[in-house]
Design a protein around this motif. Structure first.
Motif, PDB file in Angstrom:
ATOM      1  N   VAL A   1       6.557  56.463 -52.591  1.00 33.51           N
ATOM      2  CA  VAL A   1       7.340  57.217 -53.573  1.00 33.51           C
ATOM      3  C   VAL A   1       6.415  58.051 -54.454  1.00 33.51           C
ATOM      4  CG1 VAL A   1       8.772  56.985 -55.642  1.00 33.51           C
ATOM      5  CG2 VAL A   1       9.340  55.685 -53.596  1.00 33.51           C
ATOM      6  N   ALA A   2       5.300  57.468 -54.882  1.00 28.34           N
ATOM      7  CA  ALA A   2       4.347  58.207 -55.711  1.00 28.34           C
ATOM      8  C   ALA A   2       3.817  59.427 -54.973  1.00 28.34           C
ATOM      9  CB  ALA A   2       3.192  57.289 -56.108  1.00 28.34           C
ATOM     10  N   ARG A   3       3.472  59.260 -53.715  1.00 24.40           N
ATOM     11  CA  ARG A   3       2.904  60.377 -52.945  1.00 24.40           C
ATOM     12  C   ARG A   3       3.915  61.489 -52.724  1.00 24.40           C
ATOM     13  NH1 ARG A   3      -0.990  57.866 -48.211  1.00 24.40           N
ATOM     14  NH2 ARG A   3      -1.425  55.836 -49.152  1.00 24.40           N
ATOM     15  N   LEU A   4       5.177  61.125 -52.460  1.00 21.86           N
ATOM     16  CA  LEU A   4       6.172  62.122 -52.084  1.00 21.86           C
ATOM     17  C   LEU A   4       6.908  62.734 -53.265  1.00 21.86           C
ATOM     18  CD1 LEU A   4       7.769  60.417 -48.943  1.00 21.86           C
ATOM     19  CD2 LEU A   4       6.068  62.236 -48.998  1.00 21.86           C
ATOM     20  N   SER A   5       6.971  62.025 -54.380  1.00 18.78           N
ATOM     21  CA  SER A   5       7.777  62.503 -55.509  1.00 18.78           C
ATOM     22  C   SER A   5       6.965  63.142 -56.619  1.00 18.78           C
ATOM     23  CB  SER A   5       8.592  61.342 -56.095  1.00 18.78           C
ATOM     24  OG  SER A   5       7.731  60.415 -56.746  1.00 18.78           O
ATOM     25  N   GLY A   6       5.663  62.860 -56.658  1.00 21.00           N
ATOM     26  CA  GLY A   6       4.851  63.373 -57.756  1.00 21.00           C
ATOM     27  C   GLY A   6       5.007  62.596 -59.046  1.00 21.00           C
ATOM     28  N   THR A   7       5.720  61.472 -59.002  1.00 19.43           N
ATOM     29  CA  THR A   7       5.849  60.595 -60.164  1.00 19.43           C
ATOM     30  C   THR A   7       5.058  59.315 -59.896  1.00 19.43           C
ATOM     31  OG1 THR A   7       7.875  59.602 -59.272  1.00 19.43           O
ATOM     32  CG2 THR A   7       8.127  61.506 -60.717  1.00 19.43           C
ATOM     33  N   VAL A   8       5.217  58.338 -60.770  1.00 23.17           N
ATOM     34  CA  VAL A   8       4.565  57.044 -60.581  1.00 23.17           C
ATOM     35  C   VAL A   8       5.486  56.138 -59.777  1.00 23.17           C
ATOM     36  CG1 VAL A   8       3.574  55.031 -61.745  1.00 23.17           C
ATOM     37  CG2 VAL A   8       3.327  57.296 -62.763  1.00 23.17           C
ATOM     38  N   GLY A   9       4.952  55.517 -58.734  1.00 21.50           N
ATOM     39  CA  GLY A   9       5.708  54.511 -57.999  1.00 21.50           C
ATOM     40  C   GLY A   9       5.656  53.196 -58.747  1.00 21.50           C
TER      41      GLY A   9
ATOM     42  N   SER B   1      -3.268  56.762 -55.395  1.00 24.98           N
ATOM     43  CA  SER B   1      -1.833  56.876 -55.647  1.00 24.98           C
ATOM     44  C   SER B   1      -1.496  56.330 -57.028  1.00 24.98           C
ATOM     45  CB  SER B   1      -1.038  56.089 -54.594  1.00 24.98           C
ATOM     46  OG  SER B   1      -1.227  56.624 -53.311  1.00 24.98           O
ATOM     47  N   PRO B   2      -0.785  57.094 -57.855  1.00 23.95           N
ATOM     48  CA  PRO B   2      -0.378  56.587 -59.174  1.00 23.95           C
ATOM     49  C   PRO B   2       0.730  55.553 -59.040  1.00 23.95           C
ATOM     50  CG  PRO B   2       0.540  58.763 -58.815  1.00 23.95           C
ATOM     51  CD  PRO B   2      -0.347  58.475 -57.640  1.00 23.95           C
ATOM     52  N   LEU B   3       0.446  54.342 -59.412  1.00 26.18           N
ATOM     53  CA  LEU B   3       1.359  53.230 -59.142  1.00 26.18           C
ATOM     54  C   LEU B   3       1.320  52.238 -60.301  1.00 26.18           C
ATOM     55  CD1 LEU B   3       1.628  51.478 -55.711  1.00 26.18           C
ATOM     56  CD2 LEU B   3       1.352  50.086 -57.740  1.00 26.18           C
ATOM     57  N   LEU B   4       2.482  51.795 -60.729  1.00 28.67           N
ATOM     58  CA  LEU B   4       2.600  50.765 -61.762  1.00 28.67           C
ATOM     59  C   LEU B   4       3.067  49.470 -61.120  1.00 28.67           C
ATOM     60  CD1 LEU B   4       2.810  49.550 -64.637  1.00 28.67           C
ATOM     61  CD2 LEU B   4       5.087  50.603 -64.802  1.00 28.67           C
ATOM     62  N   LEU B   5       2.235  48.436 -61.218  1.00 29.18           N
ATOM     63  CA  LEU B   5       2.611  47.096 -60.778  1.00 29.18           C
ATOM     64  C   LEU B   5       2.892  46.251 -62.007  1.00 29.18           C
ATOM     65  CD1 LEU B   5       2.933  44.872 -58.604  1.00 29.18           C
ATOM     66  CD2 LEU B   5       0.483  44.415 -58.872  1.00 29.18           C
ATOM     67  N   MET B   6       4.088  45.691 -62.064  1.00 24.56           N
ATOM     68  CA  MET B   6       4.461  44.780 -63.141  1.00 24.56           C
ATOM     69  C   MET B   6       4.567  43.375 -62.567  1.00 24.56           C
ATOM     70  SD  MET B   6       7.294  47.067 -65.218  1.00 24.56           S
ATOM     71  CE  MET B   6       8.361  47.291 -63.786  1.00 24.56           C
ATOM     72  N   GLY B   7       3.923  42.431 -63.225  1.00 22.64           N
ATOM     73  CA  GLY B   7       3.923  41.064 -62.726  1.00 22.64           C
ATOM     74  C   GLY B   7       4.365  40.076 -63.784  1.00 22.64           C
ATOM     75  N   GLY B   8       5.082  39.083 -63.351  1.00 25.65           N
ATOM     76  CA  GLY B   8       5.444  38.008 -64.266  1.00 25.65           C
ATOM     77  C   GLY B   8       4.244  37.127 -64.562  1.00 25.65           C
ATOM     78  N   ALA B   9       4.383  36.251 -65.550  1.00 25.91           N
ATOM     79  CA  ALA B   9       3.300  35.337 -65.927  1.00 25.91           C
ATOM     80  C   ALA B   9       3.891  34.167 -66.689  1.00 25.91           C
ATOM     81  CB  ALA B   9       2.258  36.059 -66.779  1.00 25.91           C
TER      82      ALA B   9
ATOM     83  N   GLN C   1      -6.048  64.640 -52.033  1.00 27.55           N
ATOM     84  CA  GLN C   1      -6.012  65.035 -53.440  1.00 27.55           C
ATOM     85  C   GLN C   1      -5.373  66.393 -53.663  1.00 27.55           C
ATOM     86  OE1 GLN C   1      -9.447  65.083 -55.939  1.00 27.55           O
ATOM     87  NE2 GLN C   1      -9.762  62.896 -55.843  1.00 27.55           N
ATOM     88  N   ALA C   2      -5.475  67.269 -52.679  1.00 28.08           N
ATOM     89  CA  ALA C   2      -4.939  68.620 -52.836  1.00 28.08           C
ATOM     90  C   ALA C   2      -3.423  68.630 -52.998  1.00 28.08           C
ATOM     91  CB  ALA C   2      -5.347  69.483 -51.650  1.00 28.08           C
ATOM     92  N   THR C   3      -2.757  67.551 -52.600  1.00 31.13           N
ATOM     93  CA  THR C   3      -1.290  67.501 -52.674  1.00 31.13           C
ATOM     94  C   THR C   3      -0.793  66.954 -54.012  1.00 31.13           C
ATOM     95  OG1 THR C   3      -1.146  65.263 -51.733  1.00 31.13           O
ATOM     96  CG2 THR C   3      -1.213  67.103 -50.182  1.00 31.13           C
ATOM     97  N   LEU C   4      -1.705  66.547 -54.886  1.00 28.86           N
ATOM     98  CA  LEU C   4      -1.298  65.942 -56.157  1.00 28.86           C
ATOM     99  C   LEU C   4      -0.736  66.985 -57.117  1.00 28.86           C
ATOM    100  CD1 LEU C   4      -4.385  63.606 -56.787  1.00 28.86           C
ATOM    101  CD2 LEU C   4      -2.071  62.865 -56.180  1.00 28.86           C
ATOM    102  N   PRO C   5       0.161  66.578 -58.022  1.00 26.35           N
ATOM    103  CA  PRO C   5       0.566  67.477 -59.101  1.00 26.35           C
ATOM    104  C   PRO C   5      -0.661  67.844 -59.937  1.00 26.35           C
ATOM    105  CG  PRO C   5       1.984  65.520 -58.988  1.00 26.35           C
ATOM    106  CD  PRO C   5       0.813  65.268 -58.096  1.00 26.35           C
ATOM    107  N   PRO C   6      -0.671  68.960 -60.645  1.00 26.40           N
ATOM    108  CA  PRO C   6       0.519  69.754 -61.007  1.00 26.40           C
ATOM    109  C   PRO C   6       0.833  70.911 -60.078  1.00 26.40           C
ATOM    110  CG  PRO C   6      -1.347  70.500 -62.287  1.00 26.40           C
ATOM    111  CD  PRO C   6      -1.860  69.356 -61.427  1.00 26.40           C
ATOM    112  N   THR C   7      -0.010  71.222 -59.094  1.00 26.90           N
ATOM    113  CA  THR C   7       0.228  72.386 -58.237  1.00 26.90           C
ATOM    114  C   THR C   7       1.286  72.070 -57.190  1.00 26.90           C
ATOM    115  OG1 THR C   7      -2.072  73.078 -58.528  1.00 26.90           O
ATOM    116  CG2 THR C   7      -0.850  74.072 -56.714  1.00 26.90           C
TER     117      THR C   7
END
Length: 622
Positions: A98-106, A131-139, A283-289
């Protein structure tokens, strides 16, 4: 006497300072000005959901666990789709796609302990793939960490080497600012994964958490009072100021850019070049271009391009400047080489394939990757720590009407045609057993729709596919990247289909790699994501066997079986096809039937029994 009084004064200051510090650490000072709403039914999961929604997050991938239930429930309530998988690694792989294809954070969320340890490989893959990715984990609860609670381990130490940013939430009021910061860090500089740990007592509502803090039989006397006071204060501090209004909007993202002087120097080098070459990396496919703007710039420059990783498909299926073969020979002739997000690691022979007489322009967001192995095998003429996509657009604008001499890309393209004709001839050869995998792949390439997204997950069969299958456009190819991870297929395809529901999503599997994520056919069925999987089934870890047998004389651990993977797909609610040599004449019709099944909402799997060939090519990603 004066010295004695001075000493007493210093001791008094230290004592007061110590008391103030203790009051701060215990949250006493904060609680003086911010109340705890003990009757509020709200919980920390709602704060997480509010931030994610304000940042345009559409999906959260998960494998459910009690530690993180409040996050999942709250996200669903605000319209964020919760997609549960059969393995935590798949959840992270899907977020990566999702991060790679949408330009947002997965975004992925998993439970504590083993839930998080199951994600380690996928998080490392995201780190190396940038890849910009947020992992949330319980604890475990804040008060119980380190005391032997269920699934309580030192999770922070596990993820600090893998992530750009790690944080452990200690109070509910921290959730909003920490999540905002994490999302910005994930996208800034060189993108990558970030991790936030959520102790269970920061996610559930006050009335439930307070029950866990109640001491049934407190010690008597002073110690009992101290323990009871400490626990009550700890509880009140977790929720103090929890529901005050906070800014949810995205923080600025810092993206490094080339300076005007650097761009001008490169304009001068390229304008004088007779045989320039561009090596385009992910890297060339990353936002903002926008990728379409980058594609237009590359086409206007007319410089022959070798595409790797996520940049595959950047120039479409049949571009005259996209060169797919004979890269080593082209680099020997080139007078200017532009490494746009491409790294001189094993995929480029550590830089040894570059001609020392060539002028080399290297552009990369990460300084370490920018200069990798430049102390040994190559030297950049210009090294730019900046965004590759933006740089190429500025280079094009600076060169104005300048275009690469056409005879150069034409000569390279002629070499492409010659080699690809040889490969097509190999596709028509009969293998000793089963189907020729090259013929299968050529037919697949002919039958794929123009909006197809291709997911590569495997070794030998997939390595061949990388040289035969042609992505139809930008952001239509997904492979693991530099880490070479097997098992990405199910997660990547899931994320891709959710991002682009109108597109056909094809997973090209080896029979070895399929074993990692075949259970996700259950996920495809439940979440109505009808992907199409093609399995090159040669009953072997062939990429290993090719070298192990001639070098060491044994095929030990390389052999698999011609397993009925199509039956497994059927069992998970999909549609499976077994394709043998006797089905060769019907192969095209079977592929078309699988596409129709997918269009009608059913995930399909083509279990293609293939034989051995002598076709071998190199790495599939740059």
């Amino acid at each position: 006497m004066e010295l004695f009084e001075t000493s007493l004064g210093c001791l008094g200051c230290f004592a007061v300072g110590g008391l103030v510090f203790a009051a701060y650490k215990l949250g006493l000072l904060y609680q003086l000005f911010h109340k705890t709403e003990i009757k509020s039914p709200r919980h920390g999961g709602e704060s997480v959901a509010d931030v994610l929604r304000s940042h345009g997050i559409k999906f959260v991938f998960t494998l459910v666990g009690g530690h993180i239930s409040p996050i999942l429930v709250a996200c669903e309530k605000v319209g964020i789709r919760i997609v549960d998988t059969r393995h935590e690694a798949t959840a992270v792989f899907a977020a990566d796609a999702v991060a790679r294809l949408s330009g947002t954070v997965g975004v992925a969320a998993v439970t504590a302990g083993p839930g998080l340890t199951n994600t380690v490989t996928a998080v490392k893959n995201a780190q190396m793939a940038e890849s910009p990715l947020l992992l949330m984990g319980g604890a475990a609860g804040t008060i119980l960490q380190g005391r032997g609670a269920l699934q309580d381990i030192d999770q922070m130490s596990l993820f600090k080497p893998l992530c750009k940013f790690c944080a452990s939430i200690r109070t509910v009021r921290e959730i909003v600012p920490v999540v905002r910061k994490a999302l910005a860090v994930a996208q800034s500089g060189t993108p990558g994964p970030v991790f936030i740990e959520f102790p269970i007592d920061t996610l559930y509502p006050f009335h439930l958490v307070s029950r866990e803090f109640a001491v049934k039989n407190p010690p008597k006397g002073l110690m009992g009072k101290i323990v009871s006071w400490y626990l009550n204060n700890h509880l009140m501090n977790i929720f103090a100021g929890a529901w005050e209004r906070r800014d949810l909007s995205p923080l600025p993202v810092d993206i490094p850019q080339a300076t005007d002087d650097q761009v001008q120097k490169c304009i001068e080098l390229v304008s004088r070049a007779k045989k320039p070459v561009i090596l385009l990396g992910s890297q060339a496919t990353l936002p903002p271009t926008p990728v379409d703007e980058l594609r237009s710039a590359l086409e206007a420059l007319g410089i022959p391009c070798f595409l790797g990783g996520m940049s595959r498909g950047m120039l479409g299926k049949d571009s005259p400047i996209h060169i797919r073969q004979n890269r080593r020979d082209a680099l020997k002739e080139a007078d200017v080489v532009l490494l746009a997000g491409t790294v001189c690691d094993f995929r480029l022979g550590y830089g040894k394939v570059l001609n020392r007489r060539s002028k080399i322009i290297a552009v990369n967001r990460d300084r370490v990757q920018l200069l990798k192995n430049s102390d040994m095998f190559w030297r950049p003429t210009v090294a730019i720590q900046g965004d590759a996509g933006s740089f190429l657009v500025r280079l094009h604008k600076g060169l104005k009407s300048h275009r690469c001499p056409e005879e150069w890309p034409q000569s390279l393209k002629a070499g492409d045609v010659t080699k690809e004709n040889v490969n097509k001839a190999k596709a028509n050869e009969k293998t000793e057993h089963h189907l020729n995998p090259l013929k299968v792949l050529h037919m697949l390439d002919e039958e794929m729709s123009e909006d197809s997204i291709i997911v590569a997950d495997g070794g030998d069969f997939v390595g061949s596919a990388a040289y035969i299958l042609r992505p139809r456009g930008p952001l239509r190819w997904l492979d693991p990247g530099a880490f070479g991870t097997l098992g990405v297929g199910g997660g990547f395809a899931l994320g891709a289909k959710l991002c682009r529901p109108e597109s056909e999503v094809w997973i090209v599997y080896g029979d070895g790699s399929l074993g990692y994520s075949v259970a996700e056919f259950d996920t495809f069925t439940r979440h109505k994501t009808p992907v199409i999987a093609v399995v090159g089934n040669d009953a072997c870890w062939s990429q290993i066997s090719r070298e192990q047998v001639p070098i060491l004389g044994s095929n030990v651990a390389c052999g698999l079986a011609f397993t009925d993977y199509h039956t497994v797909a059927d069992g998970y609610g999909g549609k499976g096809y077994l394709i043998r040599r006797k089905d060769e004449e019907q192969l095209r019709d079977i592929i078309r039937e699988a596409r129709k099944e997918s269009q009608m909402g059913k995930a399909t799997l083509l279990n293609v029994l293939i034989g051995k060939t002598n076709f071998r090519e190199g790495s599939i990603s740059v």
